[in-house]
Design a protein around this motif. Structure first.
Motif, PDB file in Angstrom:
ATOM      1  N   ARG A  59       0.908  -6.823  12.098  1.00  0.00           N
ATOM      2  CA  ARG A  59       0.279  -5.805  11.265  1.00  0.00           C
ATOM      3  C   ARG A  59      -1.067  -5.419  11.860  1.00  0.00           C
ATOM      4  NH1 ARG A  59      -1.736  -9.269   5.989  1.00  0.00           N
ATOM      5  NH2 ARG A  59      -3.372 -10.390   7.072  1.00  0.00           N
ATOM      6  N   THR A  64      -1.951  -2.275   7.399  1.00  0.00           N
ATOM      7  CA  THR A  64      -0.838  -1.360   7.661  1.00  0.00           C
ATOM      8  C   THR A  64       0.144  -2.002   8.627  1.00  0.00           C
ATOM      9  OG1 THR A  64      -1.943  -0.270   9.514  1.00  0.00           O
ATOM     10  CG2 THR A  64      -2.325   0.666   7.328  1.00  0.00           C
ATOM     11  N   LYS A  65       1.324  -1.384   8.729  1.00  0.00           N
ATOM     12  CA  LYS A  65       2.353  -1.905   9.633  1.00  0.00           C
ATOM     13  C   LYS A  65       2.238  -1.343  11.043  1.00  0.00           C
ATOM     14  CE  LYS A  65       5.778  -2.895   6.131  1.00  0.00           C
ATOM     15  NZ  LYS A  65       7.154  -2.679   5.684  1.00  0.00           N
ATOM     16  N   THR A  66       1.670  -0.134  11.188  1.00  0.00           N
ATOM     17  CA  THR A  66       1.568   0.484  12.504  1.00  0.00           C
ATOM     18  C   THR A  66       0.133   0.912  12.796  1.00  0.00           C
ATOM     19  OG1 THR A  66       1.982   2.754  11.773  1.00  0.00           O
ATOM     20  CG2 THR A  66       3.929   1.403  12.295  1.00  0.00           C
ATOM     21  N   HIS A  67      -0.155   1.086  14.076  1.00  0.00           N
ATOM     22  CA  HIS A  67      -1.484   1.532  14.512  1.00  0.00           C
ATOM     23  C   HIS A  67      -1.753   2.950  14.000  1.00  0.00           C
ATOM     24  CE1 HIS A  67      -4.645   2.842  17.322  1.00  0.00           C
ATOM     25  NE2 HIS A  67      -5.004   1.561  17.298  1.00  0.00           N
ATOM     26  N   ASN A  68      -0.757   3.833  14.076  1.00  0.00           N
ATOM     27  CA  ASN A  68      -0.927   5.214  13.601  1.00  0.00           C
ATOM     28  C   ASN A  68      -1.228   5.267  12.108  1.00  0.00           C
ATOM     29  OD1 ASN A  68      -0.591   6.429  16.082  1.00  0.00           O
ATOM     30  ND2 ASN A  68       1.606   6.732  15.811  1.00  0.00           N
ATOM     31  N   ASP A  69      -0.580   4.415  11.327  1.00  0.00           N
ATOM     32  CA  ASP A  69      -0.865   4.362   9.895  1.00  0.00           C
ATOM     33  C   ASP A  69      -2.304   3.934   9.644  1.00  0.00           C
ATOM     34  OD1 ASP A  69       1.703   5.159   9.277  1.00  0.00           O
ATOM     35  OD2 ASP A  69       2.410   3.137   8.765  1.00  0.00           O
ATOM     36  N   ALA A  70      -2.802   3.000  10.445  1.00  0.00           N
ATOM     37  CA  ALA A  70      -4.177   2.527  10.296  1.00  0.00           C
ATOM     38  C   ALA A  70      -5.172   3.652  10.587  1.00  0.00           C
ATOM     39  CB  ALA A  70      -4.434   1.332  11.213  1.00  0.00           C
ATOM     40  N   ASN A  78      -4.563   6.888  10.333  1.00  0.00           N
ATOM     41  CA  ASN A  78      -4.441   7.857   9.237  1.00  0.00           C
ATOM     42  C   ASN A  78      -5.167   7.395   7.981  1.00  0.00           C
ATOM     43  OD1 ASN A  78      -2.956   9.746  10.679  1.00  0.00           O
ATOM     44  ND2 ASN A  78      -1.011   8.784  10.157  1.00  0.00           N
ATOM     45  N   GLU A  79      -5.100   6.104   7.674  1.00  0.00           N
ATOM     46  CA  GLU A  79      -5.788   5.572   6.496  1.00  0.00           C
ATOM     47  C   GLU A  79      -7.309   5.679   6.645  1.00  0.00           C
ATOM     48  OE1 GLU A  79      -4.716   4.602   3.511  1.00  0.00           O
ATOM     49  OE2 GLU A  79      -2.669   5.121   4.105  1.00  0.00           O
ATOM     50  N   ARG A  90      -8.176   9.280   6.136  1.00  0.00           N
ATOM     51  CA  ARG A  90      -8.029   9.619   4.712  1.00  0.00           C
ATOM     52  C   ARG A  90      -9.238   9.138   3.927  1.00  0.00           C
ATOM     53  NH1 ARG A  90      -2.953   7.498   3.514  1.00  0.00           N
ATOM     54  NH2 ARG A  90      -2.134   9.419   4.356  1.00  0.00           N
TER      55      ARG A  90
END
Length: 76
Positions: free
Chosen positions: A43, A57-63, A65-66, A69
């Motif tokens: 993670r 998060t589960k992915t680097h891209n999600d991190a 984006n968060e 945001r």
């Protein structure tokens, strides 16, 4: 009336801080947070600059984006 669109530069750099590899996310010249990979648990932990809030998060891209945001949520 609509606002004029603003162009924002987002920079993502791999850095080493306190002996630990991490990713720095910057908007313009301001660092909005860092992302650290936890390989053992598969993670990523994003830490918001200023508040110290952690987001898992589960992915680097999600991190990324968060972090963006959170930045845009509190800049309004």
């Amino acid at each position: 009336m609509s606002k004029k669109e603003q162009k924002i530069t987002v920079t993502i750099d791999d850095i080493k801080r306190n002996g630990q590899e991490m990713t720095s996310v910057m908007v313009g010249k301001n660092e909005i947070g860092v992302i650290v990979e936890d390989s053992a648990k598969k993670r990523f932990e994003a830490t918001v600059e200023g508040t110290g809030q952690s987001i898992i998060t589960k992915t680097h891209n999600d991190a990324v984006n968060e972090l963006l945001r959170e930045y845009h949520l509190h800049q309004g």
